[in-house]
Enzyme design. Structure first.
Site, PDB file in Angstrom:
ATOM      1  N   CYS A  42      -5.547   0.913   6.384  1.00 18.38           N
ATOM      2  CA  CYS A  42      -5.040   1.057   5.006  1.00 18.38           C
ATOM      3  C   CYS A  42      -6.088   1.583   4.026  1.00 18.38           C
ATOM      4  CB  CYS A  42      -4.484  -0.277   4.534  1.00 18.38           C
ATOM      5  SG  CYS A  42      -3.316  -0.959   5.703  1.00 18.38           S
ATOM      6  N   ASN A  67       4.763  -1.490   3.263  1.00 21.05           N
ATOM      7  CA  ASN A  67       3.359  -1.121   3.443  1.00 21.05           C
ATOM      8  C   ASN A  67       3.292  -0.001   4.485  1.00 21.05           C
ATOM      9  OD1 ASN A  67       0.725  -0.977   4.390  1.00 21.05           O
ATOM     10  ND2 ASN A  67       0.379  -3.186   4.384  1.00 21.05           N
ATOM     11  N   HIS A 114      -3.532   0.643  -2.619  1.00 15.95           N
ATOM     12  CA  HIS A 114      -2.763   0.565  -1.376  1.00 15.95           C
ATOM     13  C   HIS A 114      -1.608  -0.407  -1.598  1.00 15.95           C
ATOM     14  CE1 HIS A 114      -1.445  -0.234   2.559  1.00 15.95           C
ATOM     15  NE2 HIS A 114      -2.070  -1.394   2.664  1.00 15.95           N
TER      16      HIS A 114
END
Ligand code: UT7
Length: 336
Positions: A111, A292, A262
């Site tokens: 990420c 996500n 993020h």
């Protein structure tokens, strides 16, 4: 030498799973997922692959930048979920686009991957090695998701985002400030978020045991996460690294228009805003729609903001990524 993002693009699969769909797979509820994460639905690959999404996001970014294919001399794909091991996803994207002049390689930093791809491209452009870079975050996390594990399957989604970076001309260089990024890694805490390679047979045949398909695709071959540990790490380290990057570059919080974090969990974004003492309006979110998407989340959000007119020339933005490794980092961008 400095460089500017001069075009963005993204690709989102059309197939969606909402929280009610997830609640049919594991013991959870729409209410729980919304409250604890902010996610409402996620988009999931059907016919798409990590490479095909990356290539489509790239085409859109090139069109937005008005960049010719021959101009691209660097392609970086950040991914942990490529459908190819060899050749790398970046070479596959090069082939699909026909960007024959590019040097291509992949970057695996989960990420934080897009922030690291941006930093890597900046270093190549600043040193004069390249002049125009295509950086892409693309993920098919649904292939790495254990759909029986409610601790993870509620969170993740698929998609891709891309940006074109050009080295500034000499006269722009004199006007534009060069912002240095800040990044960190702590491999010692890597156990908080793991996923064993599908090609890792270590331990299976060590004791003279026969390899069976059940062994190869055991739970460890899907993402496994200590959610609370990752949550605590994120709410501590992300504000810290944003503070570091601002201090290093002598930029004050009131100069920052947006913090593009993020997109992992709404509560993480809220906690970061609170710790920085900054208003939530500066923290755009789209995780409610996509979940996500790891290294794709920052460029997808950047592209949405670019296209809907939220980003204006001269604005300063902070990008911050965090995740498996553990890795985390932040960079300041001045919008074109
Ligand atoms: O991309 C970077 C990597 N990932 C992240 O940034 C994720 C960071 N972590 C998180 O987002 C959160 O930790 C999660 C969303 C994964 C979990 O939320 P949480 O508030 O930390 O939940 P928890 O693990 O502390 O569990 C709280 C309760 C437990 O029940 P008890 O023991 O209090 O009775 C869990 O069993 O909620 C239960 N629970 C669930 N209930 C319904 C855990 N997952 C679920 C679920 N649905 N999906």
């Amino acid at each position: 030498m400095t460089a500017t993002i001069c075009g963005t693009g993204s690709y989102i699969p059309s197939y969606t799973m909402d929280n009610h769909d997830i609640a049919r797979l594991v013991e959870t509820s729409d209410e729980w997922i919304r409250e604890r994460t902010g996610v409402i639905r996620r988009h999931i690959v059907r016919d798409e692959t990590t490479v095909s999404m990356a290539a489509e996001a790239a085409r859109r970014a090139l069109a937005d930048a008005g960049a010719a294919l021959e101009e691209i001399d660097l392609i970086l794909v950040s991914t942990i979920s490529s459908n190819v091991v060899l050749p790398c996803a970046a070479c596959e994207v090069q082939k699909e686009l026909g960007a024959v002049n590019a040097t291509c390689f992949d970057l695996s930093a989960a990420c934080t991957g897009f922030v690291l791809a941006y930093n890597t491209a900046l270093a190549y452009l600043a040193s004069g090695v390249c002049r125009t870079a295509l950086i892409i975050g693309s993920e098919s996390l649904s292939n790495l998701t254990n759909w029986k594990d409610r601790g993870t399957c509620i969170l993740f989604g698929d998609g891709a985002g891309a940006a074109v970076l050009r080295a500034d001309a000499a006269e722009e260089d004199r006007l534009r400030k060069h912002y240095l990024p800040v990044t960190h890694s702590d491999g010692g805490k890597g156990a908080a978020l793991t996923c064993k390679s599908r090609h890792d047979f270590s331990g299976l045949n060590g004791g003279g045991k026969e390899i069976s398909p059940e062994d190869i695709l055991d739970d460890a071959h899907y993402m496994q996460m200590d959610g609370q540990a990752v949550f605590k790490f994120a709410v501590k380290r992300v504000p810290e690294v944003i503070g570091e990057v601002l201090e290093l570059n002598q930029v004050k919080t009131d100069e920052i228009s947006y913090y593009i974090l993020h997109q992992a969990n709404k509560r993480i974004v809220e906690a970061v805003a609170k710790r920085l003492g900054e208003p939530m309006e500066k923290f755009p979110m789209n995780l409610q729609e996509y979940g996500n998407t790891s290294s794709a989340s920052i460029p997808i959000l950047l592209d949405e903001m670019n296209r809907d007119g939220r980003l204006k020339p001269g604005q300063k933005l902070v990008m911050a990524g965090f995740g498996a490794g553990l890795t985390w980092g932040a960079a300041i961008i001045e919008w074109r």
